[in-house]
Design an enzyme around this catalytic site. Structure first.
Site, PDB file in Angstrom:
ATOM      1  N   ALA A 199     -42.446  63.672  47.199  1.00 49.68           N
ATOM      2  CA  ALA A 199     -41.322  63.619  46.056  1.00 49.68           C
ATOM      3  C   ALA A 199     -40.182  62.700  46.547  1.00 49.68           C
ATOM      4  O   ALA A 199     -39.923  61.789  46.171  1.00 49.68           O
ATOM      5  CB  ALA A 199     -40.763  64.742  45.805  1.00 49.68           C
ATOM      6  N   GLU A 200     -39.677  63.025  48.080  1.00 51.72           N
ATOM      7  CA  GLU A 200     -38.580  62.181  48.485  1.00 51.72           C
ATOM      8  C   GLU A 200     -39.213  60.692  49.081  1.00 51.72           C
ATOM      9  O   GLU A 200     -38.185  59.953  48.841  1.00 51.72           O
ATOM     10  CB  GLU A 200     -37.990  62.932  49.641  1.00 51.72           C
ATOM     11  CG  GLU A 200     -37.483  64.344  49.359  1.00 51.72           C
ATOM     12  CD  GLU A 200     -36.355  64.198  48.614  1.00 51.72           C
ATOM     13  OE1 GLU A 200     -35.963  63.314  47.843  1.00 51.72           O
ATOM     14  OE2 GLU A 200     -35.544  65.380  48.570  1.00 51.72           O
ATOM     15  N   ALA A 201     -40.357  60.669  49.639  1.00 53.78           N
ATOM     16  CA  ALA A 201     -40.691  59.281  49.905  1.00 53.78           C
ATOM     17  C   ALA A 201     -40.990  58.498  48.720  1.00 53.78           C
ATOM     18  O   ALA A 201     -40.749  57.220  48.702  1.00 53.78           O
ATOM     19  CB  ALA A 201     -42.003  59.541  50.727  1.00 53.78           C
TER      20      ALA A 201
END
Length: 293
Positions: A199-201
């Site tokens: 999700a963050e990447a």
């Protein structure tokens, strides 16, 4: 009699279809023989699934998540390794992780979910290989602070930063929860790494680029990574409301130095904040405060 039988069967089929939720779209990352290009393509699949190509924020080319859907709500991500597959369930409207699936030490599929983030019926549609009896609510919340507390990180500032990042680390964390007796500390550490690597990447190409630069090795994380993660809403809001042709109307500091051009943030995906008033003009011309997941 035959007519009544056919009608009865048709009614049953209709009722069944109305009760059943469509299965979520799934994307798989092959960790048995991973490559940097495969990892990047995996993140692009996530972005392309949730984006609305008609939305343009701040005159940039950064993908924007589409408006929330009442039917197509979740996305499934599979980590496929030599010892089997572990899966994450994400909410498409913001990429927040709601659940995960893994086998226990008896090779039984079990699904674990965050409270109030997904219903039992939705979880069944997301992970159909798990029977309802094997769905378990996690004892802690979905925010980073709650997960970090259960990860029992004892070094440095005791945050997820101390664990590092990287594909090899992700593989290690997956092995800690797959086909094993459940250990909350190992589970929480897996979630911290898996969330950041997916999700963050997807939200931040800056994080993606760190992973591919060091691929497949584990590497030390940094304060800038954490600042990005806690600033997704702020960055999206600034680009949405105070940016034109990719340039902010003033300098912004999101915790890692002043920026004036949106491209310097290396964003991969922006939060949905509605349709900008000038979206049609921009389309023609171009022919978080909370620390949550």
């Amino acid at each position: 009699m035959k007519i009544y039988l056919v009608a009865a069967i048709a009614w049953i089929l209709f009722q069944s279809s109305s009760w059943t939720t469509d299965a979520a779209t799934a994307y798989t990352l092959n960790l048995a023989n991973p490559s940097a290009s495969q990892y990047s393509s995996f993140l692009d699949q996530i972005r392309n699934n949730v984006r609305d190509t008609s939305l343009i924020y701040g005159g940039t080319d950064v993908a924007v998540i589409g408006a929330p859907s009442t039917t197509d709500k979740f996305l499934r991500l599979n980590f496929q390794g030599p010892r089997g597959t572990v899966s994450l369930g994400l909410r498409r409207e913001n990429l927040y992780v709601v659940a995960y699936l893994a086998m226990d030490n008896a090779n039984v599929n079990r699904a674990y979910y965050f409270k109030n983030q997904i219903t039992s019926a939705e979880l069944t549609a997301l992970f159909p290989e798990v029977v309802v009896a094997n769905q378990k609510q996690l004892e802690y919340g979905e925010d980073y602070q709650a997960i970090e507390k259960n990860a029992k990180i004892t070094t440095g500032d005791q945050s997820r930063k101390e664990l590092g990042l990287g594909i090899n680390l992700l593989i290690t964390m997956i092995d800690g929860v797959n086909k094993k007796v459940r250990v909350v500390k190992d589970e929480a550490r897996f979630l911290l790494i898996a969330i950041q690597m997916t999700a963050e990447a997807a939200r931040f190409r800056y994080i993606q680029n760190l992973v591919t630069k060091n691929f497949p090795n584990k590497f030390d994380s940094e304060n800038k990574v954490i600042q990005f993660q806690v600033s997704w809403s702020k960055i999206s809001t600034a680009i949405f409301g105070d940016c034109k042709n990719g340039v902010f109307n003033k300098d912004y500091d999101f915790g890692f130095g002043k920026v004036r051009q949106a491209k310097d943030l290396q964003m991969g995906l922006l939060k949905y904040l509605g349709r900008p008033k000038s979206s049609s003009i921009e389309a023609n011309s171009t022919d978080d405060t909370a620390d949550v997941l």
